[in-house]
Write an enzyme that holds these catalytic residues in place. Structure first.
Site, mmCIF file in Angstrom:
data_model
loop_
_atom_site.group_PDB
_atom_site.id
_atom_site.type_symbol
_atom_site.label_atom_id
_atom_site.label_comp_id
_atom_site.label_asym_id
_atom_site.label_seq_id
_atom_site.Cartn_x
_atom_site.Cartn_y
_atom_site.Cartn_z
ATOM 1 N N TYR A 133 -7.523 -1.463 4.474
ATOM 2 C CA TYR A 133 -8.789 -0.962 5.044
ATOM 3 C C TYR A 133 -9.748 -2.312 5.074
ATOM 4 O O TYR A 133 -10.134 -2.648 4.164
ATOM 5 C CB TYR A 133 -9.454 0.090 4.432
ATOM 6 C CG TYR A 133 -8.790 1.712 4.748
ATOM 7 C CD1 TYR A 133 -9.523 2.225 5.663
ATOM 8 C CD2 TYR A 133 -7.741 2.073 4.176
ATOM 9 C CE1 TYR A 133 -9.053 3.418 6.237
ATOM 10 C CE2 TYR A 133 -6.999 3.358 4.844
ATOM 11 C CZ TYR A 133 -7.908 4.119 5.473
ATOM 12 O OH TYR A 133 -7.489 5.302 5.912
ATOM 13 N N HIS A 138 -3.427 1.231 12.502
ATOM 14 C CA HIS A 138 -3.430 2.576 12.678
ATOM 15 C C HIS A 138 -4.595 3.254 12.988
ATOM 16 O O HIS A 138 -4.592 4.006 13.935
ATOM 17 C CB HIS A 138 -3.335 3.092 11.047
ATOM 18 C CG HIS A 138 -3.501 4.678 10.988
ATOM 19 N ND1 HIS A 138 -4.780 5.151 10.713
ATOM 20 C CD2 HIS A 138 -2.612 5.843 11.059
ATOM 21 C CE1 HIS A 138 -4.551 6.520 10.681
ATOM 22 N NE2 HIS A 138 -3.241 6.552 10.799
ATOM 23 N N HIS A 139 -5.796 2.835 12.803
ATOM 24 C CA HIS A 139 -6.928 3.136 13.362
ATOM 25 C C HIS A 139 -8.061 2.468 13.459
ATOM 26 O O HIS A 139 -8.261 1.366 12.602
ATOM 27 C CB HIS A 139 -7.409 4.705 12.993
ATOM 28 C CG HIS A 139 -8.092 4.686 11.774
ATOM 29 N ND1 HIS A 139 -7.501 5.256 10.571
ATOM 30 C CD2 HIS A 139 -9.278 4.158 11.234
ATOM 31 C CE1 HIS A 139 -8.327 4.940 9.547
ATOM 32 N NE2 HIS A 139 -9.498 4.532 9.807
ATOM 33 N N HIS A 190 -7.871 0.119 9.929
ATOM 34 C CA HIS A 190 -6.732 0.364 9.121
ATOM 35 C C HIS A 190 -5.515 -0.096 9.589
ATOM 36 O O HIS A 190 -4.928 0.136 10.642
ATOM 37 C CB HIS A 190 -6.830 2.169 9.117
ATOM 38 C CG HIS A 190 -5.824 2.497 8.063
ATOM 39 N ND1 HIS A 190 -5.323 4.116 8.150
ATOM 40 C CD2 HIS A 190 -4.818 1.856 7.324
ATOM 41 C CE1 HIS A 190 -4.353 4.024 7.332
ATOM 42 N NE2 HIS A 190 -4.038 2.925 6.709
ATOM 43 N N HIS A 221 -7.676 14.561 13.317
ATOM 44 C CA HIS A 221 -7.197 13.214 12.749
ATOM 45 C C HIS A 221 -6.472 13.893 11.276
ATOM 46 O O HIS A 221 -6.993 14.436 10.441
ATOM 47 C CB HIS A 221 -8.126 12.247 12.139
ATOM 48 C CG HIS A 221 -7.546 11.170 11.296
ATOM 49 N ND1 HIS A 221 -6.649 10.121 11.799
ATOM 50 C CD2 HIS A 221 -7.846 10.841 10.005
ATOM 51 C CE1 HIS A 221 -6.226 9.478 11.115
ATOM 52 N NE2 HIS A 221 -7.092 9.706 9.773
ATOM 53 N N HIS A 247 -2.806 12.429 8.498
ATOM 54 C CA HIS A 247 -1.843 11.432 8.240
ATOM 55 C C HIS A 247 -0.377 11.903 8.652
ATOM 56 O O HIS A 247 -0.313 12.988 9.175
ATOM 57 C CB HIS A 247 -2.178 10.694 7.131
ATOM 58 C CG HIS A 247 -3.304 9.868 6.987
ATOM 59 N ND1 HIS A 247 -3.679 9.229 5.711
ATOM 60 C CD2 HIS A 247 -4.254 9.313 8.010
ATOM 61 C CE1 HIS A 247 -4.850 8.750 5.913
ATOM 62 N NE2 HIS A 247 -5.003 8.562 7.208
ATOM 63 N N MET A 271 -5.503 13.160 5.176
ATOM 64 C CA MET A 271 -7.030 13.865 5.709
ATOM 65 C C MET A 271 -6.813 14.919 6.369
ATOM 66 O O MET A 271 -5.748 15.224 7.040
ATOM 67 C CB MET A 271 -7.659 12.555 6.403
ATOM 68 C CG MET A 271 -7.601 11.444 5.592
ATOM 69 S SD MET A 271 -8.820 10.017 6.530
ATOM 70 C CE MET A 271 -8.991 8.829 4.942
#
Length: 584
Positions: A206, A238-239, A306, A387, A389, A462
């Site tokens: 991150y 990823h985001h 991320h 959202h 994972h 999450m």
């Protein structure tokens, strides 16, 4: 509408097939390439009669196939196959997958051919079907993510299992096309991105940095945003989240781990915009935008990127981020984003070996006025981003008022980790102060032998629902988590505080019975609600019983969450929403 009347109506609405002529001039609002090589190009649209029309243009002069699959498999799939023979005659029919090696033609043909043509390069087929055909061999087109299955051959000998076959997740029930929004006459661009960032050789990173927003002399509105992804790193990012910072925040410089040794890099918690894998650009409705340039607006943001570098590739340099589009042509309302769901750390967990385990996070907005520092007007919610994972299989967000379910705000029962995008609601919904928002996530951990804990890694989990709304207030997030001590005790474990509760659930011998017991306990437990604001101030602990009769907030160790204002309290399980037992 009955199946018979639906099919009769489709017959009455039928358009003559122009099989040997030019395609019909259909005005289809939505389009995308289905594959990276741009062999398959899909146009589609849906109408008030619950009919969806497709145009598929494929770079081949052989057969083409297109359809729907539950999980990307052939078994149970719903497929259209068609093409143009060398003599100009056409073939077109509705099939279904019996197993992974067999497909059969349907007795009920529920795809209506509108046009089928071929030139020296492309085969183009236009067809339509009802969202729900009532044929057990067809799959419904729903508001969930769809798994599309598509294939082609180089000639007209249909060999479905030998052709080029692919699968793609796509959300078909779009509300508005980009052409449907008003475009400002003056538009400016501003990039929020990392600069030559060396991606660590770690599975999860991150990376955070603080960047000023555009400096303008008068108020402007951000009306659109989109991703900037370094092409060679598209599989790693990823985001990307952009958080607004309070103007009294003392911010660090440079780039560092968002949730590492320096807690200052976790400052700022109000999401402005967000992008995740599979998503694209997003334009806000014409009546709202993100305000910049006034004394009340944030001047800095925290950019969070991320990375998932599971292959531990060395030497990667990245310049990814978010591009903002803004204008001096103001909209009527300033917008905000409310983060709801399960408070991720420290008490979110999913047992191993679960086929469909549900987690719940409750937002009780009854103290919004107090936390906001001023009365909070009704929230007009127009969009959302869901959202989880890798273990996530479904997410739903439900609104309650006075203990009664009002509506499903949004849901995706076929959630796909590889397609996370901001989506419009069909109709705006209004959340009033005092309403409760329950987020329910479904997880599957059949391939895992240990507990999956909530956390930032892709292998953690999450359960979040970001709600886009107007007019803006000062609340950045409202999330909940169940009383972990109660859950541990229901599983036959001793726990005198939350930390012991987390240690205790890790000692459980997990099987089908204990998984079910844990899910029931998590659903029945009191929820501790956490509310955060953008403003930097001391923590605010409500320390009072919830009006519904809940227990006093236990005051978990949240001091590391940052200096934003936080309110906690418990809400009683006897009166809180009961989640998936409710009907839409």
């Amino acid at each position: 509408m009955s199946c018979l009347s639906m099919k009769s109506l489709l017959f009455l609405l039928s358009i003559p097939c122009l099989c040997s002529g030019q395609p019909l001039p259909l005005a289809l609002r939505f389009s995308t390439f289905l594959d990276a090589a741009k062999v398959f190009h899909l146009h589609w649209d849906h109408d008030e009669n619950e009919v969806m029309t497709f145009e598929l243009r494929v770079r081949t002069t052989g057969w083409v196939a297109f359809g729907f699959s539950l999980h990307g498999k052939i078994t149970g799939s719903d497929i259209m196959i068609g093409g143009v023979h060398p003599d100009g005659s056409t073939y077109f029919s509705d099939w279904h997958g019996v197993n992974e090696k067999t497909i059969e033609e349907d007795e009920s043909q529920d795809y209506e051919l509108l046009s089928l043509t071929e030139d020296k390069t492309y085969t183009t087929v236009q067809f339509r079907r009802y969202l729900r055909t009532c044929d057990p061999n067809d799959l419904d087109i729903t508001i969930d993510t769809q798994r599309l299955i598509f294939a082609f051959g180089i000639d007209d000998t249909v060999q479905f299992f030998k052709g080029q076959r692919m699968v793609k997740s796509l959300f078909l029930m779009l509300v508005q096309s980009p052409d449907g929004y008003k475009q400002p006459s003056v538009s400016l661009e501003y990039d929020l991105k990392l600069n030559d960032f060396a991606v660590p050789v770690d599975e999860t990173t991150y990376a955070c940095t603080f960047i000023p927003l555009p400096i303008v002399k008068t108020k402007h509105h951000i009306y659109k945003f989109g991703p900037i992804i370094t092409p060679r790193n598209i599989s790693l990012v990823h985001h990307i989240l952009v958080y607004a910072c309070g103007n009294h925040s003392v911010l660090p410089s440079g780039v560092s781990d968002c949730y590492g040794a320096d807690p200052d890099f976790a400052l700022c918690s109000q999401v402005l915009v967000g992008w995740a894998i599979g998503g694209g650009s997003y334009q806000f409705p014409d009546e709202t935008g993100i305000s910049v340039g006034t004394p009340l607006d944030p001047k800095y943001i925290r950019l969070e990127v991320h990375y998932s570098n599971f292959d531990l590739i060395p030497g990667l340099i990245d310049n990814s981020g978010i591009r903002l589009y803004y204008t001096p042509e103001l909209r009527p309302y300033d917008m905000g984003v409310l983060q709801t769901g399960v408070f991720t750390f420290p008490v979110h967990f999913i047992p191993p070996g679960a086929d469909d385990y549900k987690s719940y996070g409750l937002c009780n907005s009854s103290q919004f006025d107090e936390v906001n520092g001023a009365p909070v007007p009704d929230l007009h919610v127009f969009g959302y981003l869901l959202h989880t994972h890798l273990a996530g299989r479904g997410v739903k967000t439900v609104q309650y008022r006075n203990g009664e379910q009002v509506r499903f705000i949004c849901e995706d029962r076929m959630y796909d980790f590889t397609l996370q995008e901001t989506r419009d609601l069909k109709n705006e919904i209004i959340i009033k102060p005092g309403d409760e928002i329950l987020v329910e996530c479904s997880f599957q951990t059949l391939d895992r032998t240990g507990i999956t804990f909530g956390g930032p890694s892709t292998l953690n989990e999450m359960c979040l629902s970001f709600l886009f709304y107007y007019p803006r207030n000062n609340i950045s997030s409202c999330m909940g988590y169940p009383d972990i001590q109660y859950i541990a005790q229901q599983l036959g474990q001793e726990a005198s505080d939350p930390m012991e509760g987390m240690m205790a659930v890790n000692m459980v011998d997990w099987d089908n019975d204990t998984v079910k017991s844990a899910e029931k306990a998590a659903k029945d437990a009191d929820q501790i609600v956490v509310i955060k604001t953008i403003d930097v101030s001391n923590f605010f602990w409500s320390g009072q019983d919830n009006p519904t009769g809940g227990a006093r907030a236990p005051g978990l160790g949240l001091a590391a969450a940052g200096p934003e204002a936080v309110t906690l309290w418990s809400t009683s399980a006897t009166t809180r929403p009961s989640g998936s037992n409710q009907k839409a």
